[in-house]
Design a protein around this motif. Structure first.
Motif, PDB file in Angstrom:
ATOM      1  N   GLY A  67    -111.905 -59.902   4.545  1.00 48.39           N
ATOM      2  CA  GLY A  67    -110.911 -60.952   4.023  1.00 48.39           C
ATOM      3  C   GLY A  67    -109.655 -60.472   3.318  1.00 48.39           C
ATOM      4  O   GLY A  67    -109.878 -59.265   2.990  1.00 48.39           O
ATOM      5  N   THR A  68    -108.607 -61.473   3.249  1.00 52.69           N
ATOM      6  CA  THR A  68    -107.462 -61.127   2.567  1.00 52.69           C
ATOM      7  C   THR A  68    -107.348 -61.995   1.220  1.00 52.69           C
ATOM      8  O   THR A  68    -107.930 -63.067   1.072  1.00 52.69           O
ATOM      9  N   CYS A  69    -106.415 -61.288   0.565  1.00 56.25           N
ATOM     10  CA  CYS A  69    -106.025 -62.103  -0.844  1.00 56.25           C
ATOM     11  C   CYS A  69    -104.454 -62.614  -0.800  1.00 56.25           C
ATOM     12  O   CYS A  69    -103.721 -61.723  -0.717  1.00 56.25           O
ATOM     13  N   ALA A  70    -104.240 -63.880  -0.372  1.00 55.29           N
ATOM     14  CA  ALA A  70    -103.021 -64.141  -0.297  1.00 55.29           C
ATOM     15  C   ALA A  70    -102.056 -64.243  -1.581  1.00 55.29           C
ATOM     16  O   ALA A  70    -100.966 -64.384  -1.602  1.00 55.29           O
ATOM     17  N   LYS A  71    -102.540 -64.350  -2.763  1.00 52.72           N
ATOM     18  CA  LYS A  71    -102.023 -64.156  -4.196  1.00 52.72           C
ATOM     19  C   LYS A  71    -101.778 -63.001  -4.472  1.00 52.72           C
ATOM     20  O   LYS A  71    -101.032 -62.986  -5.515  1.00 52.72           O
ATOM     21  N   MET A  72    -101.808 -61.738  -3.732  1.00 54.32           N
ATOM     22  CA  MET A  72    -101.342 -60.615  -3.878  1.00 54.32           C
ATOM     23  C   MET A  72    -100.730 -59.895  -2.720  1.00 54.32           C
ATOM     24  O   MET A  72    -101.079 -58.843  -2.524  1.00 54.32           O
ATOM     25  N   PRO A  73     -99.348 -60.446  -2.378  1.00 53.91           N
ATOM     26  CA  PRO A  73     -98.720 -59.779  -1.347  1.00 53.91           C
ATOM     27  C   PRO A  73     -97.983 -58.536  -1.657  1.00 53.91           C
ATOM     28  O   PRO A  73     -97.541 -58.590  -2.850  1.00 53.91           O
TER      29      PRO A  73
END
Length: 202
Positions: A67-73
């Motif tokens: 999964g990815t974390c969209a809040k830490m680009p």
């Protein structure tokens, strides 16, 4: 008890500051990305040698759940690969050519909301291991990343990258030689005694 409460409240204050920094980056990174894209376009049009300059947006990735974390680009300013213009050929006519991988300058948020600016040097496809990232700066507040500051960070990162490239290794050796010669030359101070002065002696 009041002292204990004051210390306990630091958690709330620290959490608030982290959240503010993270929110600031989510809002500000688009401006940084746009400016990096402007730099890349400028270099692609004007630079004498054009391996290609690109800007990527990456997201923190968790391998456990894929999964990815969209809040830490994070942002990556990178150059394309450069051919080493060296090829090997065997008796069967098979060829092997090597290239030098492009550099990366990344702006990546940390868990605290600070922005870490790092540079990954060039490396050859002939070597198996990628070089470690080198830290350029730690930015406490994302709003500090103005266009001028971004320009300075990219210039600093690209200069370091140049010296890691096969095109800049000789220049690095000369630079290191000059630095070592400066360090070796240590003039001996001469003792002085006051001979005359504009100070009026009573």
């Amino acid at each position: 008890m009041e002292k204990i409460l004051e210390i306990a409240n630091r958690y709330a204050q620290g959490k608030k500051e982290v959240e503010e920094r993270r929110a600031g980056w989510l809002e500000h990174y688009k401006d940084v990305r746009e400016h990096l894209a402007t730099i890349a376009t400028f270099l692609n049009e004007k630079a004498g040698y054009k391996p290609g300059f690109f800007v990527d947006v990456n997201h923190a990735y968790n391998e456990e759940i894929n999964g990815t974390c969209a809040k830490m680009p994070s942002l990556s300013f990178r150059s394309g690969d450069m051919p080493l213009n060296i090829s090997f050929k065997n008796a069967n006519g098979e060829r092997k050519e090597y290239t030098e991988e492009g550099f990366h300058i990344v702006f990546t948020p940390t868990i605290t909301g600070q922005i870490l600016v790092m540079m990954q040097p060039h490396y050859s496809s002939a070597t198996e291991q990628r070089p470690e990232y080198e830290q350029i700066a730690v930015v406490d507040d994302p709003a500090q990343l103005t266009n001028d500051i971004v320009d300075q960070l990219i210039a600093r990162g690209m200069e370091g990258a140049f010296y890691s490239s096969f095109t800049g290794m000789v220049a690095l050796q000369q630079k290191e030689l000059e630095e070592s010669q400066k360090q070796q030359y240590r003039p001996t101070p001469i003792g002085f005694k006051r001979y005359e002065s504009t100070e009026k002696v009573q």
